[in-house]
Write a protein that holds these residues in place. Structure first.
Motif, PDB file in Angstrom:
ATOM      1  N   GLY A  15      12.637  17.736  13.823  1.00  0.00           N
ATOM      2  CA  GLY A  15      11.470  17.870  14.687  1.00  0.00           C
ATOM      3  C   GLY A  15      10.731  16.552  14.840  1.00  0.00           C
ATOM      4  O   GLY A  15      10.902  15.617  14.051  1.00  0.00           O
ATOM      5  N   ASP A  16       9.880  16.477  15.841  1.00  0.00           N
ATOM      6  CA  ASP A  16       9.091  15.276  16.098  1.00  0.00           C
ATOM      7  C   ASP A  16       7.812  15.252  15.266  1.00  0.00           C
ATOM      8  O   ASP A  16       7.400  14.212  14.784  1.00  0.00           O
ATOM      9  CB  ASP A  16       8.739  15.190  17.586  1.00  0.00           C
ATOM     10  N   GLU A  17       7.187  16.404  15.075  1.00  0.00           N
ATOM     11  CA  GLU A  17       5.902  16.454  14.378  1.00  0.00           C
ATOM     12  C   GLU A  17       6.087  16.342  12.864  1.00  0.00           C
ATOM     13  O   GLU A  17       6.836  17.107  12.263  1.00  0.00           O
ATOM     14  CB  GLU A  17       5.182  17.759  14.698  1.00  0.00           C
ATOM     15  N   ILE A  18       5.391  15.385  12.287  1.00  0.00           N
ATOM     16  CA  ILE A  18       5.385  15.199  10.837  1.00  0.00           C
ATOM     17  C   ILE A  18       4.021  15.663  10.328  1.00  0.00           C
ATOM     18  O   ILE A  18       2.981  15.155  10.764  1.00  0.00           O
ATOM     19  CB  ILE A  18       5.596  13.722  10.444  1.00  0.00           C
ATOM     20  N   ARG A  19       4.036  16.627   9.435  1.00  0.00           N
ATOM     21  CA  ARG A  19       2.784  17.104   8.825  1.00  0.00           C
ATOM     22  C   ARG A  19       2.575  16.359   7.520  1.00  0.00           C
ATOM     23  O   ARG A  19       3.474  16.284   6.685  1.00  0.00           O
ATOM     24  CB  ARG A  19       2.846  18.607   8.597  1.00  0.00           C
ATOM     25  N   LEU A  20       1.393  15.798   7.369  1.00  0.00           N
ATOM     26  CA  LEU A  20       1.047  14.991   6.212  1.00  0.00           C
ATOM     27  C   LEU A  20       0.123  15.775   5.293  1.00  0.00           C
ATOM     28  O   LEU A  20      -0.764  16.496   5.763  1.00  0.00           O
ATOM     29  CB  LEU A  20       0.336  13.714   6.661  1.00  0.00           C
ATOM     30  N   HIS A  21       0.306  15.609   3.998  1.00  0.00           N
ATOM     31  CA  HIS A  21      -0.578  16.251   3.028  1.00  0.00           C
ATOM     32  C   HIS A  21      -0.662  15.362   1.795  1.00  0.00           C
ATOM     33  O   HIS A  21       0.365  14.889   1.286  1.00  0.00           O
ATOM     34  CB  HIS A  21      -0.057  17.634   2.619  1.00  0.00           C
ATOM     35  N   ALA A  22      -1.880  15.149   1.318  1.00  0.00           N
ATOM     36  CA  ALA A  22      -2.070  14.352   0.105  1.00  0.00           C
ATOM     37  C   ALA A  22      -3.171  14.964  -0.745  1.00  0.00           C
ATOM     38  O   ALA A  22      -4.172  15.456  -0.225  1.00  0.00           O
ATOM     39  CB  ALA A  22      -2.432  12.908   0.465  1.00  0.00           C
ATOM     40  N   GLU A  23      -2.933  14.941  -2.028  1.00  0.00           N
ATOM     41  CA  GLU A  23      -3.947  15.279  -3.026  1.00  0.00           C
ATOM     42  C   GLU A  23      -4.228  13.976  -3.754  1.00  0.00           C
ATOM     43  O   GLU A  23      -3.313  13.369  -4.319  1.00  0.00           O
ATOM     44  CB  GLU A  23      -3.440  16.347  -3.998  1.00  0.00           C
ATOM     45  N   VAL A  24      -5.479  13.530  -3.697  1.00  0.00           N
ATOM     46  CA  VAL A  24      -5.800  12.188  -4.160  1.00  0.00           C
ATOM     47  C   VAL A  24      -6.970  12.206  -5.139  1.00  0.00           C
ATOM     48  O   VAL A  24      -8.000  12.827  -4.865  1.00  0.00           O
ATOM     49  CB  VAL A  24      -6.161  11.273  -2.958  1.00  0.00           C
ATOM     50  N   GLN A  25      -6.789  11.509  -6.259  1.00  0.00           N
ATOM     51  CA  GLN A  25      -7.890  11.206  -7.156  1.00  0.00           C
ATOM     52  C   GLN A  25      -8.078   9.697  -7.148  1.00  0.00           C
ATOM     53  O   GLN A  25      -7.116   8.940  -7.334  1.00  0.00           O
ATOM     54  CB  GLN A  25      -7.605  11.668  -8.589  1.00  0.00           C
ATOM     55  N   LEU A  26      -9.317   9.282  -6.917  1.00  0.00           N
ATOM     56  CA  LEU A  26      -9.673   7.874  -6.983  1.00  0.00           C
ATOM     57  C   LEU A  26     -10.508   7.627  -8.228  1.00  0.00           C
ATOM     58  O   LEU A  26     -11.297   8.490  -8.628  1.00  0.00           O
ATOM     59  CB  LEU A  26     -10.461   7.465  -5.737  1.00  0.00           C
ATOM     60  N   VAL A  27     -10.342   6.455  -8.817  1.00  0.00           N
ATOM     61  CA  VAL A  27     -11.061   6.079 -10.028  1.00  0.00           C
ATOM     62  C   VAL A  27     -12.011   4.935  -9.684  1.00  0.00           C
ATOM     63  O   VAL A  27     -11.589   3.909  -9.131  1.00  0.00           O
ATOM     64  CB  VAL A  27     -10.090   5.617 -11.142  1.00  0.00           C
ATOM     65  N   LYS A  28     -13.290   5.128 -10.036  1.00  0.00           N
ATOM     66  CA  LYS A  28     -14.291   4.082  -9.814  1.00  0.00           C
ATOM     67  C   LYS A  28     -13.990   2.898 -10.710  1.00  0.00           C
ATOM     68  O   LYS A  28     -13.729   3.048 -11.905  1.00  0.00           O
ATOM     69  CB  LYS A  28     -15.690   4.618 -10.111  1.00  0.00           C
ATOM     70  N   GLN A  29     -14.028   1.716 -10.118  1.00  0.00           N
ATOM     71  CA  GLN A  29     -13.782   0.491 -10.862  1.00  0.00           C
ATOM     72  C   GLN A  29     -15.103  -0.096 -11.331  1.00  0.00           C
ATOM     73  O   GLN A  29     -16.055  -0.189 -10.553  1.00  0.00           O
ATOM     74  CB  GLN A  29     -13.028  -0.526 -10.005  1.00  0.00           C
ATOM     75  N   THR A  30     -15.143  -0.507 -12.570  1.00  0.00           N
ATOM     76  CA  THR A  30     -16.347  -1.159 -13.097  1.00  0.00           C
ATOM     77  C   THR A  30     -16.165  -2.650 -13.021  1.00  0.00           C
ATOM     78  O   THR A  30     -15.053  -3.174 -13.164  1.00  0.00           O
ATOM     79  CB  THR A  30     -16.608  -0.729 -14.547  1.00  0.00           C
ATOM     80  N   VAL A  31     -17.238  -3.342 -12.781  1.00  0.00           N
ATOM     81  CA  VAL A  31     -17.179  -4.796 -12.620  1.00  0.00           C
ATOM     82  C   VAL A  31     -17.217  -5.478 -13.954  1.00  0.00           C
ATOM     83  O   VAL A  31     -17.803  -5.090 -14.888  1.00  0.00           O
ATOM     84  CB  VAL A  31     -18.350  -5.294 -11.746  1.00  0.00           C
ATOM     85  N   VAL A  60     -16.943  12.897 -14.158  1.00  0.00           N
ATOM     86  CA  VAL A  60     -16.588  11.948 -15.208  1.00  0.00           C
ATOM     87  C   VAL A  60     -15.559  12.630 -16.097  1.00  0.00           C
ATOM     88  O   VAL A  60     -15.807  13.724 -16.622  1.00  0.00           O
ATOM     89  CB  VAL A  60     -17.835  11.515 -16.009  1.00  0.00           C
ATOM     90  N   ASP A  61     -14.395  11.998 -16.253  1.00  0.00           N
ATOM     91  CA  ASP A  61     -13.328  12.607 -17.055  1.00  0.00           C
ATOM     92  C   ASP A  61     -13.584  12.410 -18.550  1.00  0.00           C
ATOM     93  O   ASP A  61     -14.547  11.722 -18.932  1.00  0.00           O
ATOM     94  CB  ASP A  61     -11.957  12.090 -16.602  1.00  0.00           C
ATOM     95  N   PRO A  62     -12.759  12.982 -19.420  1.00  0.00           N
ATOM     96  CA  PRO A  62     -12.979  12.867 -20.874  1.00  0.00           C
ATOM     97  C   PRO A  62     -12.920  11.433 -21.410  1.00  0.00           C
ATOM     98  O   PRO A  62     -13.335  11.177 -22.536  1.00  0.00           O
ATOM     99  CB  PRO A  62     -11.848  13.707 -21.479  1.00  0.00           C
ATOM    100  N   TYR A  63     -12.418  10.499 -20.597  1.00  0.00           N
ATOM    101  CA  TYR A  63     -12.317   9.107 -21.022  1.00  0.00           C
ATOM    102  C   TYR A  63     -13.447   8.240 -20.480  1.00  0.00           C
ATOM    103  O   TYR A  63     -13.425   7.024 -20.609  1.00  0.00           O
ATOM    104  CB  TYR A  63     -10.960   8.530 -20.601  1.00  0.00           C
ATOM    105  N   GLY A  64     -14.413   8.886 -19.818  1.00  0.00           N
ATOM    106  CA  GLY A  64     -15.565   8.166 -19.300  1.00  0.00           C
ATOM    107  C   GLY A  64     -15.369   7.557 -17.924  1.00  0.00           C
ATOM    108  O   GLY A  64     -16.224   6.823 -17.438  1.00  0.00           O
ATOM    109  N   GLN A  65     -14.258   7.859 -17.280  1.00  0.00           N
ATOM    110  CA  GLN A  65     -13.986   7.317 -15.948  1.00  0.00           C
ATOM    111  C   GLN A  65     -14.579   8.241 -14.881  1.00  0.00           C
ATOM    112  O   GLN A  65     -14.403   9.464 -14.953  1.00  0.00           O
ATOM    113  CB  GLN A  65     -12.486   7.208 -15.696  1.00  0.00           C
TER     114      GLN A  65
END
Length: 179
Positions: A163-179, A126-131
């Motif tokens: 080159g043919d080979e593509i290397r993929l890299h991602a750093e991802v933060q997801l935020v929970k959605q409230t209803v 939980v971040d400082p904003y409550g998310q």
């Protein structure tokens, strides 16, 4: 019980790629505009019902305007006809510890193929904003030629430029959605 919806925090996420240039070094790039939506039955990400990733090809950046323009041309992505990359994951497989495999279909241009990427789940907090946020490191490899990105040139010495080979890299933060 309804699934939990998660959306990308674009300020704390990045999607990158690397490809060999002249077969001696790699060139990096990234997408400035992308979206990720995930649905899970709970917050621990032990299971995932669906993940949808899209990237705006017009937002591609390799820190070189001439190269970016070429990548957007019909030689590569052809953004006039195909302005979005899409990955829809339908299976999330536990490997061990915090490591998973995410299986789905990647669509680039008019070509869709099954792709599997490696995922390391960093946990939730939980971040400082409550998310409530969840963090991931994603990596994988694809063949660009399998997706119709076949342009290339040959040097005088006979080496290929891209080159043919593509290397993929991602750093991802997801935020929970409230209803």
């Amino acid at each position: 019980m309804a699934p939990t919806k998660w959306v990308v925090d674009p300020i704390h996420s990045e999607v990158q790629f690397r490809v060999k240039h002249l077969m001696i070094t790699s060139v990096s790039g990234y997408f400035r505009n992308f979206n990720i939506v995930a649905f899970t039955p709970d917050e621990d990400f032990s299971e995932v019902e669906e993940v949808v990733f899209t990237a705006d090809v017009n937002s591609i950046s390799t820190n070189n305007v001439q190269r970016d323009t070429h990548l957007k041309s019909p030689d590569f992505f052809d953004v006039e006809k195909h302005n979005e990359i899409r990955f829809v994951a339908d299976r999330y497989q536990h490997v061990n510890g915090s490591r998973y495999k995410l299986h789905g279909e990647l669509s680039i241009r008019d070509v869709s193929k099954p792709v599997t990427v490696d995922v390391e789940f960093g946990g939730t907090v939980v971040d400082p904003y409550g998310q409530t946020k969840a963090g991931f490191t994603v990596s994988g490899k694809i063949s660009r030629k399998e997706f119709g990105l076949t342009w290339n040139a040959v040097t005088e010495a006979g080496s290929v430029v891209v080159g043919d080979e593509i290397r993929l890299h991602a750093e991802v933060q997801l935020v929970k959605q409230t209803v």
